[in-house]
Design a protein around this motif. Structure first.
Motif, mmCIF file in Angstrom:
data_model
loop_
_atom_site.group_PDB
_atom_site.id
_atom_site.type_symbol
_atom_site.label_atom_id
_atom_site.label_comp_id
_atom_site.label_asym_id
_atom_site.label_seq_id
_atom_site.Cartn_x
_atom_site.Cartn_y
_atom_site.Cartn_z
ATOM 1 N N SER A 19 -24.174 -10.047 1.667
ATOM 2 C CA SER A 19 -25.956 -11.044 2.130
ATOM 3 C C SER A 19 -26.020 -8.776 2.402
ATOM 4 C CB SER A 19 -25.980 -10.969 3.374
ATOM 5 O OG SER A 19 -26.134 -12.243 3.262
ATOM 6 N N GLY A 20 -27.450 -8.752 2.115
ATOM 7 C CA GLY A 20 -28.559 -7.613 1.738
ATOM 8 C C GLY A 20 -27.687 -6.325 1.370
ATOM 9 N N TYR A 70 -22.836 -11.885 11.226
ATOM 10 C CA TYR A 70 -23.761 -11.015 10.056
ATOM 11 C C TYR A 70 -24.049 -10.592 8.805
ATOM 12 C CZ TYR A 70 -24.226 -6.233 8.484
ATOM 13 O OH TYR A 70 -24.783 -4.469 7.806
ATOM 14 N N GLY A 72 -27.475 -12.398 6.631
ATOM 15 C CA GLY A 72 -28.870 -12.472 6.486
ATOM 16 C C GLY A 72 -29.412 -14.392 6.613
ATOM 17 N N ASP A 73 -30.997 -14.251 6.473
ATOM 18 C CA ASP A 73 -31.238 -15.284 6.722
ATOM 19 C C ASP A 73 -30.788 -16.759 6.520
ATOM 20 O OD1 ASP A 73 -33.998 -14.643 8.731
ATOM 21 O OD2 ASP A 73 -35.255 -13.624 6.637
ATOM 22 N N VAL A 76 -27.877 -16.308 8.683
ATOM 23 C CA VAL A 76 -27.415 -16.742 9.976
ATOM 24 C C VAL A 76 -28.097 -18.493 9.784
ATOM 25 C CG1 VAL A 76 -29.322 -16.626 11.861
ATOM 26 C CG2 VAL A 76 -27.911 -15.318 10.607
ATOM 27 N N PRO A 94 -28.527 -8.707 12.136
ATOM 28 C CA PRO A 94 -28.802 -8.135 11.148
ATOM 29 C C PRO A 94 -27.932 -7.588 10.142
ATOM 30 C CG PRO A 94 -30.101 -6.976 12.651
ATOM 31 C CD PRO A 94 -29.116 -7.334 13.453
ATOM 32 N N ASN A 99 -33.721 -10.733 7.413
ATOM 33 C CA ASN A 99 -33.710 -11.051 8.589
ATOM 34 C C ASN A 99 -35.032 -11.112 9.693
ATOM 35 O OD1 ASN A 99 -30.942 -9.392 8.427
ATOM 36 N ND2 ASN A 99 -32.079 -7.035 8.024
ATOM 37 N N VAL A 102 -34.084 -13.167 13.170
ATOM 38 C CA VAL A 102 -33.659 -11.912 14.277
ATOM 39 C C VAL A 102 -34.527 -10.544 14.738
ATOM 40 C CG1 VAL A 102 -31.241 -12.015 13.845
ATOM 41 C CG2 VAL A 102 -32.074 -10.517 12.595
ATOM 42 N N ARG A 103 -35.511 -9.997 13.811
ATOM 43 C CA ARG A 103 -36.450 -9.825 13.933
ATOM 44 C C ARG A 103 -37.526 -10.228 14.703
ATOM 45 N NH1 ARG A 103 -38.791 -8.030 8.360
ATOM 46 N NH2 ARG A 103 -40.048 -7.260 9.962
#
Length: 317
Positions: A19-20, A70, A72-73, A76, A94, A99, A102-103
């Motif tokens: 992720s990310g 921990y 990404g969307d 999660v 995030p 994200n 969580v944001r």
């Protein structure tokens, strides 16, 4: 309120290293070691299934009381479904590109999430259950979509070797030449549309692509249907979910006309979807592709209020 999990006791954290990768983000390992030294931290290996990792932990002698993720969307969202299955609170941090979820809960970094865990602060969160044909329900935290956006994601995945951003540019160029409307049947009405977005909870009335969740305790679906009355350029312009970008596209008259976008608020939705010939039977939930057998398929969505407890600041943004 004090935490029932001091120093991360009873907490399983799964990291999705994939992720990310398109953003620069500091490694949270040092933070976990300093603030949550008693948590069980597990890195998800390539090809490893999150559900298998969590199932193994739940079957152990020290089954976790909290499921943490921990990523990404998409990661999660998958962990949220497991948290519901095992009746555990969700500890989400995030670690992805956007994200969105969580944001929406006021969590912009790992430390804020840990602060909420240490304070024992949880909020009730509504989710959508999405069912494609006769499959098992999928827990959705942000949005379900069919049409132009899933096709764009599908094209980008085919070009993963180019990297997320360059692959996205090439995918957008391809979509500008090849995207076609699909046919939906909703409540007995048939329509040709560029896209349908089913958001968890009420969303910004000016957006078509409601990809970023706006509220925690969602109790309705917020549906946007972009009817196919304009060009492919407008179909892709509608996928802009940033206010500034949308404002620029409106100013140059590339954004869809208000008359072309149908807005509905409902508690459930039942769609029959028929892609254009030669186009894939796909949908997207929280950025994750769901593929069907070729041809038409049925997609049902229903809101489930208070479906999940998530560690988050008590004061919501």
């Amino acid at each position: 309120m004090t935490s029932d999990h001091p120093h991360g006791r009873g907490v399983l954290i799964v990291r999705n290293a994939a992720s990310g990768t398109s953003v620069i983000r500091s490694d949270p390992a040092a933070t976990f070691a300093e603030r949550l030294p008693e948590a069980a931290v597990r890195e998800l290996a390539e090809g490893e299934d999150l559900a298998d990792v969590v199932a193994a932990a739940m079957e152990s002698d020290a089954a976790p009381a909290v499921l943490g993720i921990y990523g990404g969307d998409g990661s999660v969202s998958r962990m949220a479904g497991l948290a519901r299955h095992y009746d555990r609170p969700l500890f989400a941090m995030p670690g992805g590109t956007f994200n969105h979820f969580v944001r929406a809960l006021g969590i912009d970094d790992v430390d804020l999430a840990i602060d909420a865990l240490e304070a024992g602060s949880t909020v009730p969160v509504g989710v959508v259950e999405a069912i494609a044909d006769d499959d098992e329900p999928i827990t959705v935290l942000n949005v379900v979509s069919v049409g132009a956006y899933p096709e764009l994601i599908d094209e980008r995945e085919r070009r993963r070797s180019l990297g997320k951003w360059l692959g996205g540019v090439v995918a957008t160029w391809t979509a500008l030449r090849s995207t076609e409307p699909l046919t939906i049947v909703l409540g007995g009405r048939r329509a040709r549309v560029w896209s349908v977005f089913v958001s968890v909870g009420r969303n910004d009335p000016d957006r078509v692509a409601t990809m970023q969740r706006q509220e925690a305790d969602a109790a309705v679906l917020d549906v946007r249907i972009h009817h196919a009355r304009g060009s492919r350029v407008r179909a892709l312009a509608a996928l802009s979910f940033g206010k500034r970008t949308a404002a620029v596209l409106r100013a140059v008259r590339l954004f869809p006309r208000d008359a072309d976008v149908e807005r509905l608020v409902a508690r459930d939705l039942d769609l029959r979807i028929t892609p254009a010939p030669g186009h894939p039977s796909i949908f997207v939930h929280d950025g994750e592709l769901g593929e069907r057998a070729a041809g038409d398929f049925r997609l049902r969505c229903r809101i489930v209020p208070d479906a999940l407890r998530v560690f988050a600041p008590a004061t919501q943004p």
